[in-house]
Design an enzyme around this catalytic site. Structure first.
Site, PDB file in Angstrom:
ATOM      1  N   ASP A  41       0.774  -1.168   0.117  1.00 12.10           N
ATOM      2  CA  ASP A  41       0.129   0.130  -0.003  1.00 12.10           C
ATOM      3  C   ASP A  41       0.992   1.319  -0.023  1.00 12.10           C
ATOM      4  OD1 ASP A  41      -2.109  -1.549   0.263  1.00 12.10           O
ATOM      5  OD2 ASP A  41      -3.074  -0.840   2.134  1.00 12.10           O
ATOM      6  N   ASP A  97       0.282   3.930   1.405  1.00 11.96           N
ATOM      7  CA  ASP A  97       0.186   4.673   2.702  1.00 11.96           C
ATOM      8  C   ASP A  97       0.927   4.298   3.872  1.00 11.96           C
ATOM      9  OD1 ASP A  97      -1.603   2.988   2.960  1.00 11.96           O
ATOM     10  OD2 ASP A  97      -3.309   4.317   2.854  1.00 11.96           O
ATOM     11  N   TRP A 137     -13.154  -0.853  -3.047  1.00  4.83           N
ATOM     12  CA  TRP A 137     -12.628  -1.230  -1.954  1.00  4.83           C
ATOM     13  C   TRP A 137     -12.971  -2.792  -1.278  1.00  4.83           C
ATOM     14  CZ3 TRP A 137     -13.592  -2.735   3.019  1.00  4.83           C
ATOM     15  CH2 TRP A 137     -12.319  -2.469   3.944  1.00  4.83           C
ATOM     16  N   GLU A 192     -10.043  -8.229  -1.932  1.00  6.45           N
ATOM     17  CA  GLU A 192      -9.190  -8.634  -2.797  1.00  6.45           C
ATOM     18  C   GLU A 192      -7.774  -9.177  -1.912  1.00  6.45           C
ATOM     19  OE1 GLU A 192      -8.996  -5.689  -1.949  1.00  6.45           O
ATOM     20  OE2 GLU A 192      -6.912  -5.236  -1.471  1.00  6.45           O
ATOM     21  N   ASP A 193      -7.656  -8.839  -0.663  1.00  6.19           N
ATOM     22  CA  ASP A 193      -6.637  -9.543   0.139  1.00  6.19           C
ATOM     23  C   ASP A 193      -7.001 -10.735   0.654  1.00  6.19           C
ATOM     24  OD1 ASP A 193      -8.545  -7.952   1.531  1.00  6.19           O
ATOM     25  OD2 ASP A 193      -7.246  -7.135   3.009  1.00  6.19           O
ATOM     26  N   MET A 220       0.286   4.244   9.089  1.00 10.01           N
ATOM     27  CA  MET A 220      -0.499   4.473   7.870  1.00 10.01           C
ATOM     28  C   MET A 220      -0.781   5.902   8.049  1.00 10.01           C
ATOM     29  SD  MET A 220      -3.761   2.585   6.299  1.00 10.01           S
ATOM     30  CE  MET A 220      -5.299   3.829   6.896  1.00 10.01           C
ATOM     31  N   HIS A 264      -5.720   9.037   5.839  1.00  6.88           N
ATOM     32  CA  HIS A 264      -6.615   9.170   4.841  1.00  6.88           C
ATOM     33  C   HIS A 264      -7.959   9.028   4.880  1.00  6.88           C
ATOM     34  CE1 HIS A 264      -7.126   5.429   3.458  1.00  6.88           C
ATOM     35  NE2 HIS A 264      -6.076   5.123   3.990  1.00  6.88           N
ATOM     36  N   ARG A 295     -11.596   7.588   2.655  1.00  3.72           N
ATOM     37  CA  ARG A 295     -11.649   6.715   1.643  1.00  3.72           C
ATOM     38  C   ARG A 295     -11.845   7.583   0.249  1.00  3.72           C
ATOM     39  NH1 ARG A 295     -14.429   2.226   2.214  1.00  3.72           N
ATOM     40  NH2 ARG A 295     -12.899   2.006   3.881  1.00  3.72           N
TER      41      ARG A 295
HETATM   42  C1  UD2 Z   1      -6.952  -1.906   3.329  1.00  2.00           C
HETATM   43  C2  UD2 Z   1      -5.710  -2.666   3.307  1.00  2.00           C
HETATM   44  C3  UD2 Z   1      -5.260  -2.650   1.594  1.00  2.00           C
HETATM   45  C4  UD2 Z   1      -6.499  -3.105   0.855  1.00  2.00           C
HETATM   46  C5  UD2 Z   1      -7.901  -2.440   1.248  1.00  2.00           C
HETATM   47  C6  UD2 Z   1      -9.083  -2.955   0.565  1.00  2.00           C
HETATM   48  C7  UD2 Z   1      -4.768  -2.309   5.533  1.00  2.00           C
HETATM   49  C8  UD2 Z   1      -3.478  -1.712   6.097  1.00  2.00           C
HETATM   50  N1  UD2 Z   1      -4.557  -2.096   4.099  1.00  2.00           N
HETATM   51  O1  UD2 Z   1      -6.561  -0.433   3.101  1.00  2.00           O
HETATM   52  O2  UD2 Z   1      -4.172  -3.735   1.544  1.00  2.00           O
HETATM   53  O3  UD2 Z   1      -6.622  -4.613   1.119  1.00  2.00           O
HETATM   54  O4  UD2 Z   1      -8.102  -2.229   2.629  1.00  2.00           O
HETATM   55  O5  UD2 Z   1      -8.855  -2.677  -0.866  1.00  2.00           O
HETATM   56  O6  UD2 Z   1      -5.303  -3.193   5.906  1.00  2.00           O
HETATM   57  N2  UD2 Z   1      -5.192   3.360  -3.581  1.00  2.00           N
HETATM   58  C9  UD2 Z   1      -4.678   4.554  -4.250  1.00  2.00           C
HETATM   59  N3  UD2 Z   1      -5.663   5.446  -4.830  1.00  2.00           N
HETATM   60  C10 UD2 Z   1      -6.948   5.121  -4.598  1.00  2.00           C
HETATM   61  C11 UD2 Z   1      -7.494   4.241  -3.720  1.00  2.00           C
HETATM   62  C12 UD2 Z   1      -6.462   3.221  -3.248  1.00  2.00           C
HETATM   63  O7  UD2 Z   1      -3.480   4.730  -4.355  1.00  2.00           O
HETATM   64  O8  UD2 Z   1      -7.808   6.177  -4.771  1.00  2.00           O
HETATM   65  C13 UD2 Z   1      -4.149   2.420  -3.156  1.00  2.00           C
HETATM   66  C14 UD2 Z   1      -3.269   2.853  -2.379  1.00  2.00           C
HETATM   67  O9  UD2 Z   1      -1.953   2.132  -2.285  1.00  2.00           O
HETATM   68  C15 UD2 Z   1      -3.680   2.488  -0.785  1.00  2.00           C
HETATM   69  C16 UD2 Z   1      -4.313   0.954  -1.422  1.00  2.00           C
HETATM   70  O10 UD2 Z   1      -4.744   1.383  -2.526  1.00  2.00           O
HETATM   71  O11 UD2 Z   1      -2.894   2.398   0.039  1.00  2.00           O
HETATM   72  C17 UD2 Z   1      -5.571   0.739  -0.348  1.00  2.00           C
HETATM   73  O12 UD2 Z   1      -6.551   1.432  -0.321  1.00  2.00           O
HETATM   74  P1  UD2 Z   1      -6.792   2.422   1.148  1.00  2.00           P
HETATM   75  O13 UD2 Z   1      -5.671   2.774   1.596  1.00  2.00           O
HETATM   76  O14 UD2 Z   1      -7.996   3.483   0.621  1.00  2.00           O
HETATM   77  O15 UD2 Z   1      -7.601   1.386   1.909  1.00  2.00           O
HETATM   78  P2  UD2 Z   1      -7.213   0.802   3.450  1.00  2.00           P
HETATM   79  O16 UD2 Z   1      -6.518   1.836   4.049  1.00  2.00           O
HETATM   80  O17 UD2 Z   1      -8.718   0.355   4.135  1.00  2.00           O
HETATM   81 MN    MN Z   2      -4.927   3.004   3.453  1.00  2.00          MN
END
Ligand code: UD2
Ligand code: MN
Length: 349
Positions: free
Chosen positions: A196, A198, A258, A261-262, A288, A291, A293
């Site tokens: 990721d 972030d 969102w 996939e993991d 992290m 940010h 959504r």
């Molecule tokens: C969680 C998971 C992530 C993934 C996601 C569901 C953790 C720490 N991470 O992240 O691996 O499984 O849930 O899809 O649990 N991104 C962009 N631009 C966008 C949207 C996403 O660059 O507009 C990329 C970026 O690398 C980001 C990653 O996708 O870090 C995951 O998206 P998130 O950070 O919005 O989601 P998060 O933090 O819930």
């Molecule tokens: Mn994130």
């Protein structure tokens, strides 16, 4: 701050709203392949593990330069001893900083030994060649913070890495498949880190290397009290060898938006009778960057249905069906940025 302002302007102004652009930024640390820094437009097509060529003159030129550099590297490295099993440069827990005034120029000047995203330890041969794949879209600041910390972190571990971006509905999993295929077009990486944008690692004993089994590197992060989110959690940052990822047919391509996939990747790993290992909770810690959504990355409401069919779908939905079109390749000082069209969801969300 925008790394590619003109590109984003074009995207915003353009009418192709469902064109999902992926910028693959490959920062690799061992091989030094010489290449001019002009953007290379390459054509095509569909890619599979057995057919990674994307055709076109520009791509052929890139491949021949790669071959040459690999040979040079083998000769150079033959004279050096293997790096020690534990790098003497590791420092343990690191104090992270997130200075809002940080610029890409500063990060470049702090990393003068990185050339076109590539770094090679000068006094020993690295134990693994690792490509780190980071999907990112509209997260330039996060990318900058990550580059700032990850370059010195990986230099202390004597290793490698790679990065990605796009627009319209996001598809993290497919972008990571594309990253895998494109990085392998550059050279034969041993190990891939799916990362990721972030998440910044807090301890350099968290090794960005692959093991006998797939490895999950995020046991905890600041926002969840450094606790594992749930048993079987495989998101954030994970490491798989080239063979392990091929064996599970990579990530699914069908998860738009969102989530899910993991978990799908974890099911694939389990179906292949592999298990997920993790470093200790003291080491596998991340910050992290805050940010909300992102727009275009709404919760994938279809994810539970998709997860129920993974035990069959993994065979046909993955690396072997990942079709995309590379639009450009740009070799910036700290990463290689490849923009691709990965299409759009079959059904509107
Ligand atoms: C969680 C998971 C992530 C993934 C996601 C569901 C953790 C720490 N991470 O992240 O691996 O499984 O849930 O899809 O649990 N991104 C962009 N631009 C966008 C949207 C996403 O660059 O507009 C990329 C970026 O690398 C980001 C990653 O996708 O870090 C995951 O998206 P998130 O950070 O919005 O989601 P998060 O933090 O819930
Ligand atoms: Mn994130």
């Amino acid at each position: 701050m925008s790394l590619f302002p003109s590109l984003f302007k074009i995207i915003r102004k353009g009418k192709c709203l469902f064109l999902l652009l992926l910028c693959l930024c490959v920062v690799a640390w061992i091989a030094t392949f010489s290449n001019d820094d002009t953007d290379k437009a390459v054509q095509d097509g569909s890619n599979s593990p057995d057919d990674k060529g994307v055709g076109g003159f520009a791509q052929m030129e890139l491949e021949s330069e790669m071959m040459q550099s690999v040979e040079e590297r083998v000769e150079e490295q033959a004279a050096k001893e293997s790096c020690p099993e534990q790098s003497p440069l590791l420092r343990g827990a690191i104090k992270l900083s997130f200075d809002p005034s940080l610029t890409i120029g500063q990060v470049e000047s702090e990393n003068g030994e990185v050339v076109e995203g590539q770094y090679n330890p000068s006094d020993c041969t690295a134990r693994q060649s690792v490509a780190i794949l980071i999907p990112h879209r509209n997260r330039e600041k996060h990318l900058l913070y990550l580059l700032h910390h990850l370059h010195p972190f990986l230099q202390r571990q004597q290793l490698h890495y790679a990065i990605y971006a796009g627009d319209a509905t996001f598809n993290r999993a497919k972008l990571l498949n594309v990253g895998y295929l494109e990085a392998l077009n550059d050279q034969s990486w041993d190990c891939f880190i799916f990362h990721d944008v972030d998440l910044v690692p807090e301890n350099d004993h968290n090794l960005y290397m692959c093991e006998e089994q797939p490895k999950h590197l995020v046991v905890g992060r600041n926002s969840t009290g450094y606790k594992l989110r749930y048993k079987g959690y495989f998101g954030g940052v994970s490491a798989m060898t080239k063979e392990q990822f091929l064996k599970v047919n990579g990530f699914p391509n069908s998860y738009w938006g969102w989530g899910g996939e993991d978990d799908d990747l974890r099911i694939r790993v389990t179906l292949q009778k592999m298990s997920i290992i993790r470093p200790s909770s003291q080491v596998a810690r991340y910050t992290m960057v805050f940010h909300k959504r992102d727009s275009g990355n709404q919760i994938n409401k279809d994810r539970m249905r998709l997860l129920r069919r993974t035990h069959q779908a993994w065979k046909t939905d993955g690396l072997n069906s990942c079709s995309y079109k590379v639009l450009s390749v740009h070799r910036a000082p700290l990463f290689i940025n490849i923009t691709v069209d990965i299409g759009r969801p079959e059904r509107a969300h």
